[in-house]
Design a protein around this motif. Structure first.
Motif, PDB file in Angstrom:
ATOM      1  N   ILE A 105      -1.626 -21.004   9.624  1.00  0.00           N
ATOM      2  CA  ILE A 105      -0.636 -19.943   9.491  1.00  0.00           C
ATOM      3  C   ILE A 105      -0.335 -19.669   8.025  1.00  0.00           C
ATOM      4  N   PHE A 106      -0.332 -20.718   7.193  1.00  0.00           N
ATOM      5  CA  PHE A 106      -0.014 -20.524   5.778  1.00  0.00           C
ATOM      6  C   PHE A 106      -1.097 -19.725   5.068  1.00  0.00           C
ATOM      7  N   THR A 107      -2.343 -19.897   5.489  1.00  0.00           N
ATOM      8  CA  THR A 107      -3.439 -19.151   4.856  1.00  0.00           C
ATOM      9  C   THR A 107      -3.443 -17.688   5.293  1.00  0.00           C
ATOM     10  N   GLU A 108      -2.769 -17.378   6.392  1.00  0.00           N
ATOM     11  CA  GLU A 108      -2.724 -16.003   6.893  1.00  0.00           C
ATOM     12  C   GLU A 108      -1.597 -15.182   6.271  1.00  0.00           C
ATOM     13  N   LEU A 109      -0.619 -15.860   5.681  1.00  0.00           N
ATOM     14  CA  LEU A 109       0.574 -15.154   5.229  1.00  0.00           C
ATOM     15  C   LEU A 109       0.295 -14.163   4.115  1.00  0.00           C
ATOM     16  N   SER A 110      -0.526 -14.570   3.139  1.00  0.00           N
ATOM     17  CA  SER A 110      -0.743 -13.690   1.995  1.00  0.00           C
ATOM     18  C   SER A 110      -1.411 -12.384   2.415  1.00  0.00           C
ATOM     19  N   ASP A 111      -2.385 -12.459   3.306  1.00  0.00           N
ATOM     20  CA  ASP A 111      -3.072 -11.239   3.720  1.00  0.00           C
ATOM     21  C   ASP A 111      -2.159 -10.365   4.576  1.00  0.00           C
ATOM     22  N   ALA A 112      -1.352 -10.995   5.447  1.00  0.00           N
ATOM     23  CA  ALA A 112      -0.415 -10.216   6.258  1.00  0.00           C
ATOM     24  C   ALA A 112       0.577  -9.487   5.363  1.00  0.00           C
ATOM     25  N   PHE A 113       1.078 -10.184   4.349  1.00  0.00           N
ATOM     26  CA  PHE A 113       2.015  -9.533   3.434  1.00  0.00           C
ATOM     27  C   PHE A 113       1.333  -8.401   2.680  1.00  0.00           C
ATOM     28  N   ARG A 114       0.124  -8.659   2.179  1.00  0.00           N
ATOM     29  CA  ARG A 114      -0.619  -7.629   1.434  1.00  0.00           C
ATOM     30  C   ARG A 114      -0.763  -6.361   2.257  1.00  0.00           C
ATOM     31  N   VAL A 115      -1.098  -6.501   3.530  1.00  0.00           N
ATOM     32  CA  VAL A 115      -1.310  -5.344   4.396  1.00  0.00           C
ATOM     33  C   VAL A 115       0.001  -4.622   4.670  1.00  0.00           C
ATOM     34  N   LEU A 116       1.038  -5.347   5.034  1.00  0.00           N
ATOM     35  CA  LEU A 116       2.304  -4.704   5.390  1.00  0.00           C
ATOM     36  C   LEU A 116       2.960  -4.059   4.176  1.00  0.00           C
ATOM     37  N   GLN A 117       2.871  -4.718   3.034  1.00  0.00           N
ATOM     38  CA  GLN A 117       3.381  -4.105   1.814  1.00  0.00           C
ATOM     39  C   GLN A 117       2.585  -2.844   1.478  1.00  0.00           C
ATOM     40  N   GLY A 118       1.256  -2.948   1.556  1.00  0.00           N
ATOM     41  CA  GLY A 118       0.403  -1.806   1.228  1.00  0.00           C
ATOM     42  C   GLY A 118       0.634  -0.620   2.138  1.00  0.00           C
ATOM     43  N   ARG A 119       0.786  -0.872   3.425  1.00  0.00           N
ATOM     44  CA  ARG A 119       1.037   0.226   4.375  1.00  0.00           C
ATOM     45  C   ARG A 119       2.373   0.909   4.078  1.00  0.00           C
ATOM     46  N   SER A 120       3.372   0.133   3.707  1.00  0.00           N
ATOM     47  CA  SER A 120       4.665   0.725   3.365  1.00  0.00           C
ATOM     48  C   SER A 120       4.563   1.573   2.106  1.00  0.00           C
ATOM     49  N   ILE A 121       3.846   1.073   1.100  1.00  0.00           N
ATOM     50  CA  ILE A 121       3.649   1.835  -0.133  1.00  0.00           C
ATOM     51  C   ILE A 121       2.923   3.143   0.160  1.00  0.00           C
ATOM     52  N   ALA A 122       1.878   3.069   0.974  1.00  0.00           N
ATOM     53  CA  ALA A 122       1.116   4.280   1.310  1.00  0.00           C
ATOM     54  C   ALA A 122       1.987   5.276   2.061  1.00  0.00           C
ATOM     55  N   HIS A 123       2.822   4.797   2.957  1.00  0.00           N
ATOM     56  CA  HIS A 123       3.706   5.689   3.722  1.00  0.00           C
ATOM     57  C   HIS A 123       4.658   6.430   2.787  1.00  0.00           C
ATOM     58  N   THR A 124       5.163   5.735   1.762  1.00  0.00           N
ATOM     59  CA  THR A 124       6.139   6.334   0.849  1.00  0.00           C
ATOM     60  C   THR A 124       5.490   7.215  -0.212  1.00  0.00           C
ATOM     61  N   TYR A 125       4.335   6.794  -0.748  1.00  0.00           N
ATOM     62  CA  TYR A 125       3.802   7.413  -1.954  1.00  0.00           C
ATOM     63  C   TYR A 125       2.452   8.099  -1.780  1.00  0.00           C
TER      64      TYR A 125
END
Length: 337
Positions: free
Chosen positions: A184-204
């Motif tokens: 689970i710890f190795t999955e966190l960084s990629d999950a965050f990268r994707v969710l952060q990126g999708r939010s940025i794309a939605h806004t900008y």
């Protein structure tokens, strides 16, 4: 009509004086502490090394004793990483407990307003002003995840274990953070990268896709924006599953009287100009722990290492326990030195 952000206004009403604006990484989309338009912030505590970002200017100002309080933002670690590199206390509050009026968003589901100080006492005093009313519970249980201790550079393992041993003495109860698998710890960084990126794309997205817009950014930040714009709904759905799994684990392991011990950063401050692309994802593996669970996390500085580099560790409590965490840290910090 121009107005002052409520977090700034509240502090000024309590007697704080506004000193200055400070620089950040471009659009706060970096943990490096550099801006190609204005330059990098040199670490006042470790010459020739980075402050970390994105709240680099605020951290540098407090570390240099130019300000008592440095306000900043923390989306993916932008308070916690500079606090670790510069030997400061730094808090990422629980998500959405402090109003974000006046804040230019990066990724709204993760954006928070935090602050730096040089003392645990002042860190708590600022929290008394900015945080909403919350019950303050006595924190008597330290939760430990051995898997997290393995995520730091081997040269820092002994230092971190010593900090853990000192911290354990301040709590009457200790328990292990129970996970079905350390995967689970190795999955966190990629999950965050994707969710952060999708939010940025939605806004900008519309703004970023204007001709030549991306060419104005540093190459590494250009690449992140390009990545964010390319992410798919399916990737977002899979990342949300990881987030929901992680949130359930945090809820099962932490209550209103327990806090998690964790490294803040896997290394001390890198040299200015060093390639930090690989380090970035190592950092996010640690910083996503609070971000994905919407939790409160505070970096606690310890005495500098033999080479003069600042380092420390973090304590984290589940969402809405910010004041309990700050009170706990003020109580125990004098015993940790």
């Amino acid at each position: 009509m121009l107005s002052t952000a409520s977090c700034v206004e509240k502090l000024m009403l309590q007697g704080c004086n506004f000193q200055s604006f400070t620089h950040t990484d471009e659009l706060a989309y970096s943990l490096e502490g550099n801006n190609i338009h204005y330059g990098a912030a040199q670490n006042p505590k470790l010459a020739g090394h980075a402050c970390g970002g994105s709240s680099m200017g605020s951290a540098a100002a407090v570390a240099k004793d130019l300000a008592d309080i440095g306000l900043g933002t923390d989306t993916g670690g932008s308070i916690r990483i500079p606090a670790s590199y510069c030997g400061l206390f730094g808090i990422r509050p629980s998500h959405d407990v402090i109003a974000k009026d006046g804040l230019i968003p990066l990724a709204a589901p993760f954006d928070t307003i935090g602050w730096f100080t040089s003392s645990a006492e002042l860190l708590k005093e600022v929290g008394d002003v900015l945080l909403p009313k919350q019950p303050i519970n006595p924190v008597n249980t330290l939760v430990i995840a051995d898997e997290l201790l393995e995520l730091v550079d081997p040269s820092l393992e002994a230092t971190l274990l010593n900090s853990l041993a000192l911290t354990k003495k301040q709590f009457s109860k200790h328990k292990r953070f129970s996970v079905p698998s350390k995967q689970i710890f190795t999955e966190l960084s990629d999950a965050f990268r994707v969710l952060q990126g999708r939010s940025i794309a939605h806004t900008y997205r519309d703004w970023l896709e204007q001709p030549k817009r991306l060419s104005h950014f540093a190459p590494a930040i250009q690449a992140r924006f390009t990545m964010a714009l390319s992410l798919t709904e399916q990737e977002e759905r899979e990342a949300k599953k990881v987030q929901q799994h992680w949130q359930a684990l945090v809820a099962n392991n932490l209550d209103s009287k327990s806090c998690l011990f964790l490294p803040t950063t896997p290394t001390t401050a890198p040299l200015l100009g060093a390639d930090t692309n690989a380090l970035r994802m190592q950092i996010i593996t640690l910083s996503a722990i609070a971000g994905l669970s919407r939790s409160a996390q505070v970096h606690i500085p310890m005495p500098c290492l033999a080479n003069g580099a600042p380092y420390g560790f973090s304590l984290m409590m589940s969402h809405g326990n910010d004041k309990s965490l700050l009170a706990c840290i003020q109580l125990i910090h004098t015993q940790l030195k």
